[in-house]
Design a protein around this motif. Sequence first.
Motif, mmCIF file in Angstrom:
data_model
loop_
_atom_site.group_PDB
_atom_site.id
_atom_site.type_symbol
_atom_site.label_atom_id
_atom_site.label_comp_id
_atom_site.label_asym_id
_atom_site.label_seq_id
_atom_site.Cartn_x
_atom_site.Cartn_y
_atom_site.Cartn_z
ATOM 1 N N ASP A 131 0.842 -1.206 0.000
ATOM 2 C CA ASP A 131 0.000 0.000 0.000
ATOM 3 C C ASP A 131 0.874 1.252 0.000
ATOM 4 O OD1 ASP A 131 -2.336 -1.508 0.154
ATOM 5 O OD2 ASP A 131 -2.504 -1.309 2.328
ATOM 6 N N ALA A 132 1.898 1.255 0.835
ATOM 7 C CA ALA A 132 2.758 2.428 0.962
ATOM 8 C C ALA A 132 3.477 2.736 -0.341
ATOM 9 C CB ALA A 132 3.766 2.211 2.093
ATOM 10 N N VAL A 133 3.966 1.703 -1.003
ATOM 11 C CA VAL A 133 4.652 1.909 -2.283
ATOM 12 C C VAL A 133 3.686 2.465 -3.324
ATOM 13 C CG1 VAL A 133 5.779 0.712 -4.199
ATOM 14 C CG2 VAL A 133 6.431 0.181 -1.840
ATOM 15 N N ARG A 134 2.450 1.962 -3.312
ATOM 16 C CA ARG A 134 1.436 2.449 -4.254
ATOM 17 C C ARG A 134 1.179 3.939 -4.047
ATOM 18 N NH1 ARG A 134 -2.310 -0.657 -2.567
ATOM 19 N NH2 ARG A 134 -1.518 -2.437 -3.733
ATOM 20 N N VAL A 135 1.043 4.347 -2.790
ATOM 21 C CA VAL A 135 0.822 5.758 -2.485
ATOM 22 C C VAL A 135 2.042 6.588 -2.867
ATOM 23 C CG1 VAL A 135 0.487 7.419 -0.604
ATOM 24 C CG2 VAL A 135 -0.858 5.303 -0.664
ATOM 25 N N ARG A 136 3.220 6.120 -2.499
ATOM 26 C CA ARG A 136 4.457 6.854 -2.799
ATOM 27 C C ARG A 136 4.631 7.068 -4.292
ATOM 28 N NH1 ARG A 136 9.820 3.600 -2.005
ATOM 29 N NH2 ARG A 136 8.990 2.752 -3.944
ATOM 30 N N ASP A 137 4.378 6.024 -5.087
ATOM 31 C CA ASP A 137 4.571 6.132 -6.534
ATOM 32 C C ASP A 137 3.619 7.139 -7.154
ATOM 33 O OD1 ASP A 137 6.557 4.286 -6.286
ATOM 34 O OD2 ASP A 137 5.424 2.600 -7.132
ATOM 35 N N LEU A 138 2.365 7.164 -6.679
ATOM 36 C CA LEU A 138 1.430 8.131 -7.237
ATOM 37 C C LEU A 138 1.810 9.551 -6.831
ATOM 38 C CD1 LEU A 138 -2.315 7.862 -7.789
ATOM 39 C CD2 LEU A 138 -1.436 9.911 -6.683
ATOM 40 N N LEU A 139 2.225 9.724 -5.578
ATOM 41 C CA LEU A 139 2.626 11.051 -5.134
ATOM 42 C C LEU A 139 3.829 11.563 -5.918
ATOM 43 C CD1 LEU A 139 2.320 10.675 -1.241
ATOM 44 C CD2 LEU A 139 0.687 11.764 -2.811
ATOM 45 N N ALA A 140 4.709 10.648 -6.308
ATOM 46 C CA ALA A 140 5.909 11.049 -7.041
ATOM 47 C C ALA A 140 5.593 11.595 -8.422
ATOM 48 C CB ALA A 140 6.868 9.863 -7.153
ATOM 49 N N THR A 141 4.460 11.188 -8.988
ATOM 50 C CA THR A 141 4.093 11.637 -10.337
ATOM 51 C C THR A 141 3.136 12.817 -10.310
ATOM 52 O OG1 THR A 141 2.242 10.068 -10.463
ATOM 53 C CG2 THR A 141 4.404 9.305 -11.236
ATOM 54 N N THR A 142 2.691 13.216 -9.122
ATOM 55 C CA THR A 142 1.726 14.313 -9.002
ATOM 56 C C THR A 142 2.184 15.258 -7.898
ATOM 57 O OG1 THR A 142 -0.011 12.711 -9.548
ATOM 58 C CG2 THR A 142 -0.714 14.874 -8.782
ATOM 59 N N GLN A 143 2.753 16.398 -8.290
ATOM 60 C CA GLN A 143 3.278 17.347 -7.314
ATOM 61 C C GLN A 143 2.687 18.739 -7.525
ATOM 62 O OE1 GLN A 143 5.334 16.885 -4.725
ATOM 63 N NE2 GLN A 143 5.653 14.692 -5.081
ATOM 64 N N PRO A 144 1.970 19.280 -6.554
ATOM 65 C CA PRO A 144 1.487 18.572 -5.365
ATOM 66 C C PRO A 144 0.243 17.770 -5.690
ATOM 67 C CG PRO A 144 0.746 20.834 -5.313
ATOM 68 C CD PRO A 144 1.588 20.704 -6.545
ATOM 69 N N ALA A 145 -0.039 16.768 -4.885
ATOM 70 C CA ALA A 145 -1.222 15.944 -5.091
ATOM 71 C C ALA A 145 -2.364 16.418 -4.195
ATOM 72 C CB ALA A 145 -0.904 14.480 -4.785
ATOM 73 N N ARG A 146 -3.566 16.146 -4.644
ATOM 74 C CA ARG A 146 -4.765 16.370 -3.839
ATOM 75 C C ARG A 146 -5.186 15.012 -3.303
ATOM 76 N NH1 ARG A 146 -8.592 19.652 -1.097
ATOM 77 N NH2 ARG A 146 -10.707 19.215 -1.814
ATOM 78 N N VAL A 147 -5.070 14.824 -1.985
ATOM 79 C CA VAL A 147 -5.338 13.528 -1.359
ATOM 80 C C VAL A 147 -6.599 13.633 -0.511
ATOM 81 C CG1 VAL A 147 -4.443 11.713 0.144
ATOM 82 C CG2 VAL A 147 -2.872 13.008 -1.315
#
Length: 377
Positions: A131-147
Motif C-alpha cells: 500500500d505504501a509503495v502504491r501511495v508513494r509512486d502516485l505522489l511522485a508523479t503528481t506534485q502537489p497531489a490532492r489527497v
Amino acid sequence: MRTPSIAIIGAGSAGTAAARTLHASGVDIDLYARNGEVPFNRTLVNKGIAVGPLEPAQAALPDTGATLRSETVRGLDPRSRRLRLDSGESRAYDALLIATGSRPRTLDEEVIGRDQAISASRLTTLHSAADAVRVRDLLATTQPARVLMLGGGLVASETASLLTDAGHDVALIARAAIPGANAIGEHVAWRLRDLHRPQHAAYLERTVRSIRTHTDRISITLNDGDRVEGDLAIVAHGTLPAAPAPWTGPDGIPVDSRLRSMHAPRQRIYAAGGVAVHHYPGHGSYRIDHWDDSAAQGIHAANARPLHDLDMADDPGQYLPSSTFSARIHGHTLTGVGHPALGTRTRVLSEEPLITAHYLGDVLVALTGVDSRQPPA
C-alpha cells in the motif's frame, strides 16, 4: 526429553516479540509469515515509506532467532495440534500462538464505483508495505497531489499531517462529528480536530456514496450530495482481526486474562495483538491494534502461557493494556498510555497541556493528552 516446539503464526509486532522472548528459553520456534512476506515494521508504512525516504527493505524487522518460514498457514486442527500450510504440508506443534494481526477496513461493496477506483490505484488503504509503495509512486508523479483522507483517527490524522508537511493538499472526510472520540476520548479528539481546522478542508459526519474514476483523478460523491475531487483517496477506517481458519471472520479470537484462546482452552492455543479480543470485568470485549501494545501482548503471551504451561516459567499474571502510543500531528504530539476506549468516565487533569485521565468505575485505565497549543519559543 524432547525439546518442546512452539509455532507462531504471524510475523508482525506480537509474533516477533514473542519469538524473541521464547528464543532465550531454548524451545524450538517456528515463526510463520505469509508467502513471500518479509517481517516489517508497520509503524513505518506511512511516515517511512509512503511519505518518507525508506524503501520497504529498510523497514524490515531484525532476526528473532526463530526459524522463519515464509509460507501461509491455511488452517489448523486444534485436537491433533497440526498446522495446514499453503503447500499442502502439515506441521505439528506443542503450543501455538496466533499473532496474525489485522486487515484494513475497506469501503462497503455498496459504494458505487469502488472497485474501479481500486483497480485504477486511485483508492487504497495504507496498511501494508505494498500500500505504501502504491501511495508513494502516485505522489511522485503528481506534485502537489490532492489527497482525500477517508477517516479521522490517529492513522488518518498522522498521515494527513505528513502529506501536508510534504506540500500536498489534503481533505479529511470523516463519518463522525468528532473523529477518534471513541478511541482517544472526546476532549483529546476535540483538540485533534482543532489542529486540523487551519490545515485541511474537512467534511465531517459524511459518508461516501459513490466514486467516479477519471483518467487522472477521482470524484467522490458524499451522502449529502457534495462532490470532492482528488488524485488519490486513502481509506483509514480502522482494522478488522485477521484470524486463520477455523476462526476466519470479523470477530477475531476471544482470549482470557492470560491470552489463552477461549474457543480451545485446553489445546495450548494463545492469541496476541490485533487478532485477539480481550474481556475486562465491567466493560465487555475490546481489541487493541497498535504496535507497542501488540508487542507487549506477544511478550506476555510467551511468558504467561506457552512457557508456563510447559512448566518452563512462572505465571506473570493477568494481561492489562499499559503500553504507550503517540502521533505527531501538525507540529504537536498526541500521546497516551493504556487503552482509553476501556474508560466510561473522563477527567481533565490539565488544560494546557491537555491531559485527560480515563476511568472504568474507579479504576484508571488510560491517560491521553496533547502538548500546548503554542510550542515554547
